[in-house]
Design a protein around this motif. Sequence first.
Motif, mmCIF file in Angstrom:
data_model
loop_
_atom_site.group_PDB
_atom_site.id
_atom_site.type_symbol
_atom_site.label_atom_id
_atom_site.label_comp_id
_atom_site.label_asym_id
_atom_site.label_seq_id
_atom_site.Cartn_x
_atom_site.Cartn_y
_atom_site.Cartn_z
ATOM 1 N N LEU A 1 130.442 90.712 -26.376
ATOM 2 C CA LEU A 1 130.036 89.355 -26.058
ATOM 3 C C LEU A 1 129.101 88.873 -27.155
ATOM 4 O O LEU A 1 128.220 89.615 -27.597
ATOM 5 N N THR A 2 129.284 87.643 -27.604
ATOM 6 C CA THR A 2 128.366 87.073 -28.583
ATOM 7 C C THR A 2 127.031 86.761 -27.905
ATOM 8 O O THR A 2 126.908 86.811 -26.675
ATOM 9 N N ILE A 3 126.028 86.428 -28.712
ATOM 10 C CA ILE A 3 124.718 86.068 -28.170
ATOM 11 C C ILE A 3 124.845 84.895 -27.200
ATOM 12 O O ILE A 3 124.264 84.894 -26.109
ATOM 13 N N GLU A 4 125.637 83.895 -27.578
ATOM 14 C CA GLU A 4 125.813 82.732 -26.722
ATOM 15 C C GLU A 4 126.542 83.107 -25.430
ATOM 16 O O GLU A 4 126.199 82.629 -24.336
ATOM 17 N N GLU A 5 127.554 83.982 -25.535
ATOM 18 C CA GLU A 5 128.287 84.408 -24.339
ATOM 19 C C GLU A 5 127.396 85.215 -23.398
ATOM 20 O O GLU A 5 127.545 85.141 -22.175
ATOM 21 N N ARG A 6 126.464 85.993 -23.957
ATOM 22 C CA ARG A 6 125.507 86.716 -23.106
ATOM 23 C C ARG A 6 124.732 85.728 -22.239
ATOM 24 O O ARG A 6 124.544 85.941 -21.037
ATOM 25 N N ILE B 1 133.744 81.672 -14.558
ATOM 26 C CA ILE B 1 132.725 80.677 -14.208
ATOM 27 C C ILE B 1 132.092 80.098 -15.469
ATOM 28 O O ILE B 1 131.828 78.893 -15.562
ATOM 29 N N ALA B 2 131.862 80.968 -16.460
ATOM 30 C CA ALA B 2 131.189 80.546 -17.689
ATOM 31 C C ALA B 2 132.120 79.830 -18.664
ATOM 32 O O ALA B 2 131.659 79.276 -19.663
ATOM 33 N N GLY B 3 133.424 79.850 -18.393
ATOM 34 C CA GLY B 3 134.377 79.234 -19.304
ATOM 35 C C GLY B 3 134.638 80.056 -20.553
ATOM 36 O O GLY B 3 134.986 79.515 -21.608
ATOM 37 N N ILE B 4 134.487 81.374 -20.442
ATOM 38 C CA ILE B 4 134.730 82.286 -21.569
ATOM 39 C C ILE B 4 136.148 82.830 -21.451
ATOM 40 O O ILE B 4 136.471 83.505 -20.475
ATOM 41 N N PRO B 5 137.033 82.563 -22.420
ATOM 42 C CA PRO B 5 138.410 83.066 -22.349
ATOM 43 C C PRO B 5 138.440 84.595 -22.403
ATOM 44 O O PRO B 5 137.698 85.211 -23.185
ATOM 45 N N THR B 6 139.287 85.210 -21.602
ATOM 46 C CA THR B 6 139.415 86.668 -21.599
ATOM 47 C C THR B 6 140.846 87.135 -21.813
ATOM 48 O O THR B 6 141.104 88.342 -21.873
ATOM 49 N N GLU B 7 141.790 86.190 -21.954
ATOM 50 C CA GLU B 7 143.206 86.560 -21.982
ATOM 51 C C GLU B 7 143.552 87.446 -23.180
ATOM 52 O O GLU B 7 144.318 88.407 -23.061
ATOM 53 N N ASN B 8 143.007 87.151 -24.346
ATOM 54 C CA ASN B 8 143.429 87.842 -25.568
ATOM 55 C C ASN B 8 142.355 88.769 -26.125
ATOM 56 O O ASN B 8 142.257 88.977 -27.338
ATOM 57 N N ARG B 9 141.547 89.327 -25.233
ATOM 58 C CA ARG B 9 140.511 90.259 -25.684
ATOM 59 C C ARG B 9 140.316 91.328 -24.625
ATOM 60 O O ARG B 9 140.513 91.093 -23.440
ATOM 61 N N GLN B 10 139.942 92.513 -25.103
ATOM 62 C CA GLN B 10 139.616 93.573 -24.151
ATOM 63 C C GLN B 10 138.309 93.208 -23.469
ATOM 64 O O GLN B 10 137.384 92.718 -24.093
ATOM 65 N N MET B 11 138.246 93.437 -22.178
ATOM 66 C CA MET B 11 137.058 93.042 -21.445
ATOM 67 C C MET B 11 136.784 94.062 -20.352
ATOM 68 O O MET B 11 137.578 94.216 -19.418
#
Length: 370
Positions: free
Chosen positions: A146-151, A307-317
């Motif tokens: 997660l980037t700083i902003e995504e945190r 909820i945060a509007g962070i895409p997760t489709e094309n990344r390991q999470m």
Amino acid sequence: MSLSPEDFPLVTDKSRELLKEKQVVDYEAHRIEFVRWLIHLGKNPDLAEGYGRDTIRATAYRTDQFARQVWTEQEDGYTVAFTHDHADAYMTELLYSDNSATHKANTQKALKRLFKWRSNEKGDTLWEPERTFSNANTDAGPREFLTIEERKQVREAALDYGSIPSYSSLSPGDRDEWKALLAQRFGKPKSEVTPDDWKRANSWKFTSITWASLDCGLRPTEVERAKVSWVDVENSVLRIPKEDSAKNEGNWVVALSDRTADALERWLSERGRYEKYDDTDELWLTREGNPYQTQSLRRLLVKLCEIAGIPTENRQMSWYALRHSTGTAMTHERDLAAAKAQLRHKSEQTTMKYDQAPVEDRRNALDRMG
């Protein structure tokens, strides 16, 4: 703000353990001279251009590791008269190690800077390595991240997750709709939903799990094993005993932000209202009364990202994304030693994967470069 050698690791604790008192004094003087050169001249001596903070810090750590290996495995003891043979032997040993290609390439770069300094300031010849390590994976870093902003966005989403309007603020019609939703959430008839279920829906459980994991980089197994006895709200720390730590390497005292300590205090107060916690010291349990594990934590993170509007489709999470972001952010804000302590790593080399500047910092640097 201008940099000074004292801003960087000069004599690490591991090196200090190997040296006598006067050797520490001599080694520190050697390191101050080298780091000062990195700050003011290292990148381009002709233009008096030095390196940035992150590069200097990583170089200081890697050359300190190199020095310890020379003292313990190549020489009979202390020296700062490092030779090309020392460097070639060190890189040969690294070649057959389990370290990543990125670590090997970056270590070679650090040693090149050391011998560039010796060439410029001591009259030595430049080091030409016997073999060159590919740096193709330099940008790889941790895969789940997660980037700083995504945190920040995930942290705020954890406040919002599960929150509902207060019971008294709703009209009878809206209250009936929320009762239906809560009945579905808690697996009970709508007629049995009470005002207490409103309090339960506005739980601090998910906030405290997420915020503690963001602060401490909790592994999924550490969330699973977390106990009430770990939480020291007064001192804003988690105290993880050796028997509960993921790798059983020692007792750990891990820092919490005051904001997270407050969330944990609120959760502990709330937790006492639920029967399923009556006979257990488990800090967090699922709706079914089970400890949180990898899959349930992944589902929680995906929901928070939604909820945060962070895409997760094309990344390991997975929950490790929080841990990896903690390591990178702590390294960026402080240093590798702070990240190593906060993430409970035994080896500095394990922490090295967090020494790369975050993508957004490198992008800003490109903008400044034109």
